[in-house]
Design a protein around this motif. Structure first.
Motif, mmCIF file in Angstrom:
data_model
loop_
_atom_site.group_PDB
_atom_site.id
_atom_site.type_symbol
_atom_site.label_atom_id
_atom_site.label_comp_id
_atom_site.label_asym_id
_atom_site.label_seq_id
_atom_site.Cartn_x
_atom_site.Cartn_y
_atom_site.Cartn_z
ATOM 1 N N MET A 1 0.814 -1.210 0.000
ATOM 2 C CA MET A 1 0.000 0.000 0.000
ATOM 3 C C MET A 1 0.849 1.261 0.000
ATOM 4 O O MET A 1 0.426 2.300 -0.481
ATOM 5 C CB MET A 1 -0.919 0.030 1.240
ATOM 6 C CG MET A 1 -2.094 -0.885 1.190
ATOM 7 S SD MET A 1 -3.108 -0.585 2.647
ATOM 8 C CE MET A 1 -3.012 -2.179 3.430
ATOM 9 N N TYR A 2 2.034 1.175 0.592
ATOM 10 C CA TYR A 2 2.809 2.401 0.782
ATOM 11 C C TYR A 2 4.211 2.382 0.189
ATOM 12 O O TYR A 2 4.853 3.438 0.074
ATOM 13 C CB TYR A 2 2.952 2.695 2.282
ATOM 14 C CG TYR A 2 3.753 1.681 3.046
ATOM 15 C CD1 TYR A 2 5.148 1.675 2.989
ATOM 16 C CD2 TYR A 2 3.132 0.698 3.812
ATOM 17 C CE1 TYR A 2 5.893 0.721 3.677
ATOM 18 C CE2 TYR A 2 3.873 -0.251 4.494
ATOM 19 C CZ TYR A 2 5.239 -0.232 4.435
ATOM 20 O OH TYR A 2 5.983 -1.172 5.102
ATOM 21 N N GLN A 3 4.739 1.215 -0.202
ATOM 22 C CA GLN A 3 6.170 1.111 -0.491
ATOM 23 C C GLN A 3 6.653 2.032 -1.618
ATOM 24 O O GLN A 3 7.816 2.437 -1.637
ATOM 25 C CB GLN A 3 6.553 -0.328 -0.804
ATOM 26 C CG GLN A 3 5.907 -0.932 -2.031
ATOM 27 C CD GLN A 3 6.327 -2.385 -2.261
ATOM 28 O OE1 GLN A 3 7.160 -2.912 -1.538
ATOM 29 N NE2 GLN A 3 5.746 -3.022 -3.260
ATOM 30 N N LYS A 4 5.757 2.398 -2.556
ATOM 31 C CA LYS A 4 6.172 3.297 -3.626
ATOM 32 C C LYS A 4 6.044 4.762 -3.237
ATOM 33 O O LYS A 4 6.543 5.646 -3.948
ATOM 34 C CB LYS A 4 5.342 3.035 -4.887
ATOM 35 C CG LYS A 4 5.612 1.688 -5.543
ATOM 36 C CD LYS A 4 4.812 1.539 -6.815
ATOM 37 C CE LYS A 4 5.087 0.191 -7.478
ATOM 38 N NZ LYS A 4 4.283 0.013 -8.723
ATOM 39 N N TYR A 5 5.371 5.033 -2.112
ATOM 40 C CA TYR A 5 5.060 6.416 -1.786
ATOM 41 C C TYR A 5 5.504 6.859 -0.393
ATOM 42 O O TYR A 5 5.558 8.058 -0.122
ATOM 43 C CB TYR A 5 3.539 6.650 -1.890
ATOM 44 C CG TYR A 5 2.912 6.060 -3.121
ATOM 45 C CD1 TYR A 5 3.153 6.614 -4.369
ATOM 46 C CD2 TYR A 5 2.076 4.949 -3.046
ATOM 47 C CE1 TYR A 5 2.582 6.072 -5.514
ATOM 48 C CE2 TYR A 5 1.506 4.407 -4.186
ATOM 49 C CZ TYR A 5 1.758 4.976 -5.418
ATOM 50 O OH TYR A 5 1.182 4.433 -6.534
ATOM 51 N N VAL B 1 -0.593 9.496 0.682
ATOM 52 C CA VAL B 1 0.586 9.093 -0.083
ATOM 53 C C VAL B 1 0.265 8.609 -1.500
ATOM 54 O O VAL B 1 1.132 8.639 -2.374
ATOM 55 C CB VAL B 1 1.368 7.982 0.657
ATOM 56 C CG1 VAL B 1 1.879 8.484 1.993
ATOM 57 C CG2 VAL B 1 0.510 6.736 0.860
ATOM 58 N N ILE B 2 -0.970 8.175 -1.735
ATOM 59 C CA ILE B 2 -1.330 7.678 -3.062
ATOM 60 C C ILE B 2 -1.786 8.858 -3.924
ATOM 61 O O ILE B 2 -2.674 9.609 -3.523
ATOM 62 C CB ILE B 2 -2.444 6.617 -2.967
ATOM 63 C CG1 ILE B 2 -1.963 5.431 -2.141
ATOM 64 C CG2 ILE B 2 -2.868 6.158 -4.353
ATOM 65 C CD1 ILE B 2 -3.031 4.397 -1.857
ATOM 66 N N PRO B 3 -1.178 9.062 -5.083
ATOM 67 C CA PRO B 3 -1.540 10.196 -5.946
ATOM 68 C C PRO B 3 -3.040 10.287 -6.194
ATOM 69 O O PRO B 3 -3.714 9.269 -6.373
ATOM 70 C CB PRO B 3 -0.777 9.895 -7.248
ATOM 71 C CG PRO B 3 0.399 9.099 -6.799
ATOM 72 C CD PRO B 3 -0.116 8.232 -5.683
ATOM 73 N N PHE C 1 -8.969 7.215 -10.314
ATOM 74 C CA PHE C 1 -9.179 6.126 -11.278
ATOM 75 C C PHE C 1 -9.648 4.866 -10.561
ATOM 76 O O PHE C 1 -10.567 4.180 -11.030
ATOM 77 C CB PHE C 1 -7.891 5.832 -12.043
ATOM 78 C CG PHE C 1 -8.024 4.679 -13.003
ATOM 79 C CD1 PHE C 1 -8.494 4.877 -14.283
ATOM 80 C CD2 PHE C 1 -7.707 3.381 -12.610
ATOM 81 C CE1 PHE C 1 -8.646 3.811 -15.167
ATOM 82 C CE2 PHE C 1 -7.846 2.311 -13.480
ATOM 83 C CZ PHE C 1 -8.319 2.536 -14.763
ATOM 84 N N SER C 2 -9.033 4.553 -9.424
ATOM 85 C CA SER C 2 -9.397 3.349 -8.669
ATOM 86 C C SER C 2 -10.861 3.393 -8.250
ATOM 87 O O SER C 2 -11.577 2.401 -8.349
ATOM 88 C CB SER C 2 -8.491 3.210 -7.445
ATOM 89 O OG SER C 2 -8.794 2.034 -6.724
ATOM 90 N N ALA D 1 -2.032 -0.400 -5.350
ATOM 91 C CA ALA D 1 -1.919 0.051 -3.956
ATOM 92 C C ALA D 1 -3.218 0.702 -3.494
ATOM 93 O O ALA D 1 -3.683 0.470 -2.370
ATOM 94 C CB ALA D 1 -0.758 1.028 -3.813
ATOM 95 N N ALA D 2 -3.813 1.534 -4.363
ATOM 96 C CA ALA D 2 -5.062 2.205 -4.010
ATOM 97 C C ALA D 2 -6.190 1.196 -3.810
ATOM 98 O O ALA D 2 -7.002 1.328 -2.887
ATOM 99 C CB ALA D 2 -5.436 3.211 -5.091
ATOM 100 N N ALA D 3 -6.242 0.172 -4.663
ATOM 101 C CA ALA D 3 -7.281 -0.851 -4.545
ATOM 102 C C ALA D 3 -7.131 -1.625 -3.243
ATOM 103 O O ALA D 3 -8.107 -1.905 -2.542
ATOM 104 C CB ALA D 3 -7.214 -1.803 -5.734
#
Length: 253
Positions: A45-49, A99-101, A107-108, A151-153
Motif C-alpha cells: 500500500m505504501y512502499q512506492k510512496y 501518499v497515493i496520488p 481512477f481506482s 496500492a489504491a485498490a
C-alpha cells in the motif's frame, strides 16, 4: 531478550499492577513482531510512496498505546487486540499522509464503481473489455490503470475491512459484551471473506494467497507466477474489486 508467551502474560499483569515503565519496555520488545507483521502485510500500500521507517514508527506508537489501554479482564489475547490497533493506526497514518496520488485514487474509485455496477447488471464478473467500454476508455488504458492503482485498490479494501472490524467502537461496555459481540462479528466476517476468496478465479486466488498469507511482494509474486509485475498488479486490483463487491453490503450492514 526473548520472552515466552507465558512470560509476556505475566509481565503484562505486573505492568497493569505497577505501571513500571521498564515492564512496558519489555512488553514493547516482546510484542514487536506485531508491528513487524503489520508493516510487512501493508507494504504494497505504501512502499512506492512512503518510508517503511515512518510506518514502523507509527506502528510502535500504536503498540505502546495498545499496551497502556489493554484490559486483561476482557478475556482476549493481547496479540489479537494489538494487531487490530496497530494495523488500524498504520492504515489511518497512510490515509492522513495522502501518499497515493490523487489521479490514481480517482481512477481506482471510478473503475471500482463501474465494476460493481456491471457486476450487479450482469450477475457475474465483468470482463476488462466490458469495464473499459463502460468507462469510455481503451482496454489498454484500463490495464495500465489497474496496474498503477494496485496500492489504491488494496488500501480501499483494507479501509473497508478496518471499518467493519472497528464498527463496535471502543471497549467501553461492561461485562465483556463488546468483546463477545466483536468476536462473533469477526468470525462471521472471516467466513464471508473466505467464501469470497473461494469465488475468485485461480489467478486471483493465487495472488491474494501469496500477497496476504505468504506476505510476498508483487515483484516476488510475479516470479512465482512467471508473469510481469504489472500483470500481478492488474490481477490484484481486479481481485480487490471483486472481494469488495462481495463483502461491501455485509460490512456496511
Amino acid at each position: 531478550m526473548a520472552f515466552t508467551p507465558q512470560q509476556l502474560v505475566e509481565i503484562m499483569s505486573r505492568y497493569k499492577e505497577t505501571g513500571d515503565k521498564k515492564l512496558r519496555n519489555d512488553l514493547v520488545i516482546g510484542y514487536s513482531n506485531v508491528v513487524k507483521y503489520a508493516v510487512i502485510s501493508t507494504r504494497n500500500m505504501y512502499q512506492k510512496y512512503a518510508d517503511a521507517d515512518d510506518i514502523t514508527s507509527e506502528g510502535m506508537l500504536a503498540l505502546m498505546a495498545a499496551i497502556d489501554n489493554f484490559d486483561p479482564s476482557k478475556n482476549v489475547k493481547f496479540e489479537t487486540y494489538a494487531s487490530i490497533k496497530v494495523r488500524g493506526a498504520i492504515i489511518d497514518y497512510i490515509r492522513k499522509q495522502d501518499v497515493i496520488p490523487r489521479g490514481v485514487r480517482k481512477f481506482s474509485r471510478e473503475v471500482d464503481a463501474t465494476f460493481s455496477r456491471l457486476f450487479s447488471e450482469f450477475g457475474r464478473e465483468p470482463t476488462n473489455a466490458e469495464i473499459a467500454s463502460a468507462m469510455g476508455i481503451t482496454e489498454e488504458k484500463l490495464l495500465k490503470g489497474l496496474a498503477a492503482s494496485a496500492a489504491a485498490a488494496s488500501f480501499s479494501f483494507e479501509e473497508m475491512l478496518e471499518s467493519g472490524t472497528m464498527s463496535f467502537g471502543e471497549e467501553k461496555e461492561s461485562g465483556g459484551t463488546w468483546e463477545v459481540e466483536k468476536n462473533l462479528h469477526t468470525q462471521e466476517r472471516n467466513k464471508m471473506l473466505a467464501k469470497a476468496i473461494d469465488d475468485l478465479n485461480d489467478q486471483q486466488r493465487t495472488v491474494v494467497s501469496l500477497y496476504y498469507y505468504e506476505q510476498l511482494r508483487f515483484s516476488d509474486i510475479a516470479k512465482v507466477m512467471s508473469v510481469s509485475e504489472s500483470r500481478v498488479c492488474q490481477i490484484h486490483s481486479k481481485a480487490m474489486m471483486k472481494l469488495r463487491h462481495s463483502l461491501e453490503s455485509y460490512i456496511k450492514a
